[in-house]
Design a protein around this motif. Structure first.
Motif, mmCIF file in Angstrom:
data_model
loop_
_atom_site.group_PDB
_atom_site.id
_atom_site.type_symbol
_atom_site.label_atom_id
_atom_site.label_comp_id
_atom_site.label_asym_id
_atom_site.label_seq_id
_atom_site.Cartn_x
_atom_site.Cartn_y
_atom_site.Cartn_z
ATOM 1 N N THR A 285 14.356 15.155 23.733
ATOM 2 C CA THR A 285 13.078 15.330 24.423
ATOM 3 C C THR A 285 13.011 16.648 25.180
ATOM 4 O O THR A 285 11.931 17.066 25.601
ATOM 5 N N THR A 286 14.144 17.330 25.340
ATOM 6 C CA THR A 286 14.160 18.636 26.014
ATOM 7 C C THR A 286 14.364 19.782 25.042
ATOM 8 O O THR A 286 14.408 20.945 25.454
ATOM 9 N N ASP A 287 14.489 19.472 23.746
ATOM 10 C CA ASP A 287 14.716 20.496 22.725
ATOM 11 C C ASP A 287 13.375 21.108 22.321
ATOM 12 O O ASP A 287 12.490 20.402 21.832
ATOM 13 N N PRO A 288 13.193 22.435 22.493
ATOM 14 C CA PRO A 288 11.910 23.072 22.137
ATOM 15 C C PRO A 288 11.521 22.868 20.678
ATOM 16 O O PRO A 288 10.335 22.843 20.349
ATOM 17 N N GLY A 289 12.519 22.705 19.790
ATOM 18 C CA GLY A 289 12.211 22.511 18.371
ATOM 19 C C GLY A 289 11.528 21.198 18.072
ATOM 20 O O GLY A 289 10.942 21.025 16.995
ATOM 21 N N TYR A 290 11.582 20.260 19.027
ATOM 22 C CA TYR A 290 10.960 18.956 18.842
ATOM 23 C C TYR A 290 9.803 18.717 19.814
ATOM 24 O O TYR A 290 9.322 17.589 19.942
ATOM 25 N N PHE B 212 20.553 12.624 20.338
ATOM 26 C CA PHE B 212 20.877 14.037 20.156
ATOM 27 C C PHE B 212 21.314 14.288 18.716
ATOM 28 O O PHE B 212 21.659 13.348 17.982
ATOM 29 N N ARG B 213 21.277 15.557 18.318
ATOM 30 C CA ARG B 213 21.740 15.956 16.990
ATOM 31 C C ARG B 213 23.239 16.215 17.040
ATOM 32 O O ARG B 213 23.741 16.896 17.940
ATOM 33 N N SER B 214 23.969 15.708 16.034
ATOM 34 C CA SER B 214 25.416 15.867 16.050
ATOM 35 C C SER B 214 25.862 17.291 15.768
ATOM 36 O O SER B 214 27.008 17.644 16.030
ATOM 37 N N ASP B 215 24.953 18.129 15.206
ATOM 38 C CA ASP B 215 25.349 19.497 14.878
ATOM 39 C C ASP B 215 25.194 20.457 16.059
ATOM 40 O O ASP B 215 25.442 21.655 15.920
ATOM 41 N N ARG C 108 9.854 17.928 9.545
ATOM 42 C CA ARG C 108 10.104 19.186 8.844
ATOM 43 C C ARG C 108 11.457 19.103 8.161
ATOM 44 O O ARG C 108 12.328 18.338 8.584
ATOM 45 N N GLU C 109 11.651 19.929 7.134
ATOM 46 C CA GLU C 109 12.914 19.878 6.417
ATOM 47 C C GLU C 109 14.077 20.237 7.334
ATOM 48 O O GLU C 109 15.195 19.723 7.174
ATOM 49 N N GLU C 110 13.837 21.103 8.332
ATOM 50 C CA GLU C 110 14.907 21.479 9.247
ATOM 51 C C GLU C 110 15.271 20.349 10.210
ATOM 52 O O GLU C 110 16.259 20.457 10.965
ATOM 53 N N ASP C 111 14.503 19.256 10.208
ATOM 54 C CA ASP C 111 14.869 18.083 11.010
ATOM 55 C C ASP C 111 15.984 17.280 10.357
ATOM 56 O O ASP C 111 16.523 16.342 10.974
ATOM 57 N N LEU D 6 19.481 11.594 8.762
ATOM 58 C CA LEU D 6 18.100 11.734 8.298
ATOM 59 C C LEU D 6 18.000 12.893 7.316
ATOM 60 O O LEU D 6 18.468 13.995 7.599
ATOM 61 N N SER D 7 17.396 12.637 6.173
ATOM 62 C CA SER D 7 17.095 13.686 5.190
ATOM 63 C C SER D 7 15.587 13.747 5.010
ATOM 64 O O SER D 7 14.941 12.713 4.810
#
Length: 404
Positions: free
Chosen positions: A260-265, A249-252, A287-290, A314-315
């Motif tokens: 795997t359930t996030d629509p952005g991915y 998961f993303r910490s933010d 993508r940069e937003e990743d 990750l950058s």
């Protein structure tokens, strides 16, 4: 002095009584004589200098100087490739930034300047002594009452705040490197420590009883990769009893959400690996937003790994060609990124769409034909194994527009 472009990184900024050593108008002022900082962090060696006359032609830092030979510029040392940024100038500032510090970077660093005058050379002593250390948790005490110490090989500069984690969960903060506790019946517990502002540089987890405990170990703390590419983020984990769930998961996010359930991915995320791993998160078409910190968590029948334990940052960056003047008649092209690409890649340059055999470095200097303020030729860059992810070409634009 080798230059590079980097994204923002937490660093050590040290202010103390300056040390000046000079003669006949020559001097180098080091802001501090001694710095102790964490492995993997960034440090700034602040200094300034004066000289009696003439024009400064060369400036560089060095760590060793043999008898009867000129000291070697650290910017030419492969050990420091991509990790040095000279923030000084050829007038009075000689500040050096070193990123991604390693324990073998521990040394005394000195600045040297050369001018166009006869005998116009000077090196500043005693220099700035840098000590680089990792963090280790040491346990002392009896069977029940124990003291944990966040141990270093030198005393960290700036009196840091220490952070403690128990089973991946934020536990406590203190200016003391020690934490006292009583062992309960939970003999599978693990503890680790970090320094505030450098949470990703935490210590390895230590089991309170023997070697049996829950723990997660990230393969890499930071990764910088190209937009459009694929990245693997891995960890190993130990969880006793049956694992009922595990995900990244993303910490933010306000609450941990399985990627795997996030629509952005959607369609871009895959998990691979098994218990005791490595358990790997693969993200494609980056993508940069990743750009974010990614953490791993797991559950067993009677245990949840904490959600606050630092993961892998990750950058994601694109490539741009930056043009700066070099000597008269030449320009220097730099393939710049917003972070330092992982694994020191080989750079590839193109002129008018044709690959150049040389160079394979981040910079390219050449006589660039300019007519009426415009480049006649076009230039672009990429890195090896990602040739399809090249930068936009610099072509038919006023070169001064790109100058820094």
């Amino acid at each position: 002095m080798a230059l590079r472009t980097a994204g923002s990184v937490l660093g050590v900024f040290v202010w103390s009584v300056a040390v000046v050593l000079g003669q006949d108008g020559w001097s180098v002022t080091y802001t501090t004589q001694s710095i102790c900082t964490l492995k993997g962090s960034t440090v700034d060696l602040f200094c300034s200098y004066t000289y009696p006359r003439g024009k400064v032609t060369t400036t560089f830092w060095f760590t060793e100087w043999g008898t009867g030979v000129e000291p070697e510029d650290l910017g030419q040392d492969p050990e420091y490739a991509g990790r040095l940024e000279y923030h000084g100038d050829k007038k009075k500032d000689c500040t050096l930034k070193i990123t991604d510090l390693r324990e073998r970077d521990s040394a005394t660093y000195k600045f040297r300047l050369l001018t166009d005058q006869e005998g116009g050379k000077f090196s500043g002593s005693p220099g700035a002594t840098l000590s680089v250390t990792g963090l280790q948790v040491k346990l002392t005490g009896g069977y029940q009452d124990k003291t944990l110490t966040c141990s270093t090989t030198c005393t960290l500069t700036d009196n840091p705040t220490y952070i403690w984690y128990k089973n991946g969960q934020h536990l406590d903060e203190s200016t003391s490197p020690q934490y006292k506790y009583s062992v309960s019946n939970d003999y599978d517990d693990s503890y680790s420590c970090a320094v505030k502002g450098h949470e990703d540089l935490h210590s390895p987890a230590v089991c309170v009883q023997g070697q049996r405990c829950y723990r997660v170990t990230n393969t890499k703390r930071r990764i910088c990769v190209l937009k459009g590419s694929t990245v693997d983020i891995s960890c190993t984990y130990v969880g006793y009893y049956s694992t009922t769930s595990s995900f990244w998961f993303r910490s933010d996010k306000s609450t941990p959400e399985d990627l795997t359930t996030d629509p952005g991915y959607a369609g871009r995320v895959e998990y691979t690996g098994t218990y005791k791993g490595p358990f790997t998160l693969r993200i494609t078409d980056l993508r940069e937003e990743d750009s974010a910190e990614y953490r791993f968590t797991f559950k067993t029948d009677n245990f949840d790994w904490g959600h606050s334990f630092p993961g892998t940052t990750l950058s994601v960056t694109g490539l741009q060609v930056n043009v700066t003047p070099a000597v008269e008649g030449q320009k220097t092209l730099t393939c710049i990124t917003t972070c330092t690409l992982t694994d020191n890649p080989t750079y590839i340059w193109y002129k008018n769409g044709q690959r150049l055999d040389e160079p394979t470095s981040q910079q390219y200097s050449s006589n660039i034909l300019v007519v009426l303020g415009h480049s006649v030729d076009s230039y672009s860059c990429t890195v090896e194994h990602h040739e399809d992810l090249h930068s936009p070409a610099v072509c038919k634009y006023e070169l001064n527009y790109y100058s820094t």
